[in-house]
Write a protein that holds these residues in place. Structure first.
Motif, short mmCIF file in Angstrom:
data_model
loop_
_atom_site.label_atom_id
_atom_site.label_comp_id
_atom_site.label_asym_id
_atom_site.label_seq_id
_atom_site.Cartn_x
_atom_site.Cartn_y
_atom_site.Cartn_z
N PRO A 39 0.85 -8.42 -11.44
CA PRO A 39 1.57 -8.51 -10.16
C PRO A 39 1.11 -7.79 -9.02
CG PRO A 39 3.09 -8.01 -11.99
CD PRO A 39 2.06 -7.85 -12.59
N LEU A 40 0.97 -8.50 -8.02
CA LEU A 40 0.06 -7.81 -7.05
C LEU A 40 0.41 -6.54 -6.31
CD1 LEU A 40 -0.90 -11.19 -4.77
CD2 LEU A 40 -2.22 -9.91 -6.20
N GLU A 41 1.88 -6.32 -6.29
CA GLU A 41 2.54 -5.19 -5.84
C GLU A 41 1.99 -3.95 -6.88
OE1 GLU A 41 4.41 -8.64 -4.39
OE2 GLU A 41 3.97 -7.99 -6.40
N SER A 42 1.93 -4.15 -8.05
CA SER A 42 1.68 -3.02 -9.11
C SER A 42 0.16 -2.78 -9.00
CB SER A 42 2.08 -3.56 -10.59
OG SER A 42 1.32 -2.65 -11.52
N ALA A 43 -0.91 -3.96 -8.77
CA ALA A 43 -2.16 -3.76 -8.70
C ALA A 43 -2.47 -2.98 -7.40
CB ALA A 43 -2.74 -5.10 -8.55
N MET A 44 -1.79 -3.31 -6.41
CA MET A 44 -2.06 -2.53 -5.16
C MET A 44 -1.83 -1.14 -5.02
SD MET A 44 -3.87 -2.64 -2.59
CE MET A 44 -4.31 -4.49 -2.02
N GLU A 45 -0.40 -0.96 -5.82
CA GLU A 45 0.15 0.70 -6.12
C GLU A 45 -0.83 1.41 -6.76
OE1 GLU A 45 3.69 0.27 -7.89
OE2 GLU A 45 4.84 -0.67 -5.85
N GLN A 46 -1.30 0.79 -8.01
CA GLN A 46 -2.45 1.61 -8.78
C GLN A 46 -3.82 1.85 -7.66
OE1 GLN A 46 -2.85 0.30 -12.73
NE2 GLN A 46 -1.13 -1.24 -12.23
N SER A 47 -4.17 0.92 -7.04
CA SER A 47 -5.34 0.81 -6.39
C SER A 47 -5.14 2.19 -5.16
CB SER A 47 -5.59 -0.42 -5.51
OG SER A 47 -6.04 -1.34 -6.60
N VAL A 48 -4.15 1.88 -4.69
CA VAL A 48 -3.61 2.99 -3.37
C VAL A 48 -3.66 4.31 -4.05
CG1 VAL A 48 -2.02 3.59 -1.92
CG2 VAL A 48 -2.85 1.45 -2.00
N GLU A 49 -2.89 4.55 -5.11
CA GLU A 49 -2.87 6.00 -5.83
C GLU A 49 -4.03 6.42 -6.23
OE1 GLU A 49 -0.63 7.84 -9.82
OE2 GLU A 49 -0.43 5.90 -9.46
N ASP A 50 -5.02 5.66 -6.82
CA ASP A 50 -6.44 6.15 -6.94
C ASP A 50 -7.25 6.66 -5.92
OD1 ASP A 50 -8.82 6.23 -9.10
OD2 ASP A 50 -9.33 4.92 -7.51
N HIS A 51 -7.11 5.73 -4.79
CA HIS A 51 -7.65 6.08 -3.47
C HIS A 51 -7.18 7.24 -2.96
CE1 HIS A 51 -9.21 5.50 0.86
NE2 HIS A 51 -7.96 5.97 1.14
N LEU A 52 -5.96 7.49 -2.93
CA LEU A 52 -5.40 8.95 -2.57
C LEU A 52 -6.12 10.14 -3.27
CD1 LEU A 52 -1.80 7.87 -1.63
CD2 LEU A 52 -3.88 8.13 0.01
#
Length: 328
Positions: free
Chosen positions: A289-302
């Motif tokens: 799901p896109l929401e989960s994919a973006m949450e993981q991407s943002v967490e890694d970015h931070l």
């Protein structure tokens, strides 16, 4: 299949592929030059062979472990694929990472076995420029088909733009940083631009599923099953950051005030790039799901030191554009 050789395996797609294989009880061997930190160095399920995949003797040495499946993450030239399909001809599956850039005609969507591939001359097959990347990947796909005709169980996976944790390209990091640092985010055009993207974990699962269930000689597109526009991507980032931003659209004329071209922005493409994923879905694959994919991407970015600011226009130039828009 119980054992896998991953050619590459420590940086981005390969790193997530190794994790995917371990989660499905494979014993994994990495073949690479050993020039990057190995995130699996302490995992006794992962062995490492040091060697340059462009050297046939390194591939031949790796073939002595007799892997059930071979995943080729770093085949950038047709000769790489030709050598690998010859050396690993007896393995149960050889999977080559191709690219959506291999398609040679703009149409929506691009389908395997229907949309023509890029041509590739002998000179282009050995060129190392970005301009020939898609051509070289397409010629690699043709090498897969030729190997299958010789009886090799070789297949290819064609991702569109890949994003997610560990993405060293920093294309998505540019946008995450903009949303995280500023209240107003400039988006080129009217925000409806579509460039199909693929979450890295979904590319990894696609590679495994194709090895296990794909057909020899076939190619399989992989990308998010739900596409989003550039505006929607920014909104997904904002939601993952638990913030809100004002999206400011700027056309070529407005962007010129900051000496910016729309194509200077990462993940912007003038003509929509969309891949059909129906063929891969038929094998039992599905995307995150896109929401989960973006949450993981943002967490890694931070948690990283990436900011992506070198991948797009600098903020000072954008401020000039914003100033012009405020006067209109």
């Amino acid at each position: 299949m119980d054992t896998a050789l991953v050619i590459g395996g420590t940086r981005f797609i390969g790193r997530h592929l190794v994790s995917e294989l371990l989660e499905h009880d494979y014993d994994v061997t990495l073949l690479n030059r050993g020039t990057r930190e190995n995130p699996f160095a302490d995992d006794d399920r992962v062995d490492h062979i040091e060697g340059d995949r462009t050297n046939d003797s390194a591939l031949e040495a790796a073939a002595t472990i007799d892997p059930d499946a071979v995943f080729d993450c770093v085949a950038y030239y047709p000769k790489d694929v030709q050598a690998a399909t010859r050396i690993f001809a007896d393995c149960e599956a050889y999977v080559y990472i191709s690219s959506g850039a291999a398609y040679g005609r703009e149409e929506i969507p691009k389908r395997e076995n229907e949309t023509p591939l890029e041509s590739c001359s002998p000179e282009e097959a050995t060129d190392d420029s970005d301009a020939t990347y898609g051509k070289r990947k397409a010629e690699g796909d043709r090498a897969i088909e030729a190997a299958a005709n010789r009886g090799v169980n070789a297949m290819s996976v064609r991702p569109c733009i890949v994003y997610g944790p560990d993405d060293y390209t920093e294309r998505l990091d540019f946008w995450i940083d903009r949303v995280n640092q500023h209240d107003r985010v400039v988006v080129p055009g009217d925000g409806t631009n579509v460039w199909h993207r693929a979450f890295v974990d979904d590319v990894a699962s696609a590679l495994r599923i194709v090895a296990e269930h794909g057909e020899a000689g076939e190619a399989y597109n992989v990308g998010d099953q739900r596409l989003v526009t550039l505006d929607e991507m920014v909104d997904l980032i904002a939601d993952a950051l638990d913030t809100t931003v004002d999206i400011v659209h700027a056309g070529p004329r407005e962007l010129a005030a900051g000496e910016i071209d729309p194509t200077d922005y990462p993940l912007y493409r003038e003509y929509p790039h969309v891949l059909s994923t129906a063929k891969l879905t038929a094998l039992g694959w599905e995307s995150t799901p896109l929401e989960s994919a973006m949450e993981q991407s943002v967490e890694d970015h931070l948690e990283s030191d990436r900011d992506g600011r070198e991948q797009g226009p600098d903020r000072e130039a954008e401020e000039r554009v914003l100033g012009i828009l405020e006067t209109l």
